[in-house]
Design a protein around this motif. Structure first.
Motif, mmCIF file in Angstrom:
data_model
loop_
_atom_site.group_PDB
_atom_site.id
_atom_site.type_symbol
_atom_site.label_atom_id
_atom_site.label_comp_id
_atom_site.label_asym_id
_atom_site.label_seq_id
_atom_site.Cartn_x
_atom_site.Cartn_y
_atom_site.Cartn_z
ATOM 1 N N SER A 125 0.840 -1.196 0.000
ATOM 2 C CA SER A 125 0.000 0.000 0.000
ATOM 3 C C SER A 125 0.872 1.241 0.000
ATOM 4 C CB SER A 125 -0.911 0.009 1.224
ATOM 5 O OG SER A 125 -1.684 1.187 1.237
ATOM 6 N N THR A 126 0.589 2.155 -0.926
ATOM 7 C CA THR A 126 1.336 3.406 -0.987
ATOM 8 C C THR A 126 0.622 4.531 -0.257
ATOM 9 O OG1 THR A 126 0.273 4.093 -3.046
ATOM 10 C CG2 THR A 126 2.314 2.797 -3.238
ATOM 11 N N GLY A 127 -0.690 4.384 -0.061
ATOM 12 C CA GLY A 127 -1.471 5.430 0.557
ATOM 13 C C GLY A 127 -1.846 6.551 -0.411
ATOM 14 N N ASN A 128 -1.525 6.383 -1.689
ATOM 15 C CA ASN A 128 -1.794 7.423 -2.685
ATOM 16 C C ASN A 128 -2.883 7.032 -3.669
ATOM 17 O OD1 ASN A 128 0.237 9.064 -1.637
ATOM 18 N ND2 ASN A 128 1.790 8.091 -2.881
ATOM 19 N N GLY A 129 -3.668 6.028 -3.363
ATOM 20 C CA GLY A 129 -4.751 5.631 -4.249
ATOM 21 C C GLY A 129 -4.463 4.350 -4.998
ATOM 22 N N ASN A 149 2.846 0.230 -7.862
ATOM 23 C CA ASN A 149 3.737 -0.307 -6.837
ATOM 24 C C ASN A 149 3.784 -1.830 -6.911
ATOM 25 O OD1 ASN A 149 5.318 -0.063 -4.305
ATOM 26 N ND2 ASN A 149 3.540 -1.056 -3.405
ATOM 27 N N ASP A 153 -1.561 4.228 -7.825
ATOM 28 C CA ASP A 153 -0.207 4.081 -7.304
ATOM 29 C C ASP A 153 0.003 2.699 -6.700
ATOM 30 O OD1 ASP A 153 0.597 6.543 -8.125
ATOM 31 O OD2 ASP A 153 0.438 7.501 -6.169
ATOM 32 N N ASP A 154 -1.036 2.156 -6.068
ATOM 33 C CA ASP A 154 -0.917 0.808 -5.505
ATOM 34 C C ASP A 154 -0.686 -0.225 -6.607
ATOM 35 O OD1 ASP A 154 -1.229 1.810 -2.974
ATOM 36 O OD2 ASP A 154 -3.318 1.171 -2.756
#
Length: 141
Positions: free
Chosen positions: A87-91, A98, A94-95
């Motif tokens: 999880s990147t925490g940016n949506g 990643n 991005d996940d």
């Protein structure tokens, strides 16, 4: 048969020249087609996966082996590792990027040998500050 002055009869196979001809992509394809073949496409694709994987290799190793072999691992750290890794925490976009980067890093680990730093390790002694120090791989102790 009488035709208007601005009318001309053209064969159907000539219509492409009247309608325009090749576009930019067709022109590039005509130039690169003799140069690029399947091996070039495979090499390009492999190199792209390698570049992306190289960017994510540190995150993959730190998020898996780094958690397990840090020396102070708790069960909470082990349980939280997948979320921290993926999880990147940016949506969601991005996940997904990643995840693809981590997948490319795993592909790199399975494709080539990893460098072994033990072959270049060095141990020595140094004098300074009135003391003798042990030096391991350039780190003074």
């Amino acid at each position: 048969m009488m035709m208007p002055a601005n009318y001309s009869v053209i064969a159907e196979n000539e219509m492409t020249y009247v309608n325009g001809g090749a576009n930019f992509i067709d022109a590039i394809g005509a130039v690169t087609a003799p140069i690029w073949d399947v091996t070039n496409v495979k090499t390009f694709s492999t190199n792209m996966v390698t570049l992306i994987g190289n960017k994510f290799i540190g995150k993959l190793v730190d998020g898996t082996l780094g958690v397990l072999f840090s020396g102070n691992t708790t069960w909470g750290d082990v349980k939280a590792a997948p979320k921290k890794l993926f999880s990147t925490g940016n949506g969601i976009g991005d996940d997904i990027a990643n995840f693809l980067g981590l997948t490319a890093a795993a592909y790199n680990l399975g494709r080539v040998d990893v460098a072994n730093k033990a072959s270049s390790a060095s141990i020595g002694m140094t004098q300074g500050d009135g003391k003798t120090h042990v030096v391991i791989d350039g780190i003074k102790f």
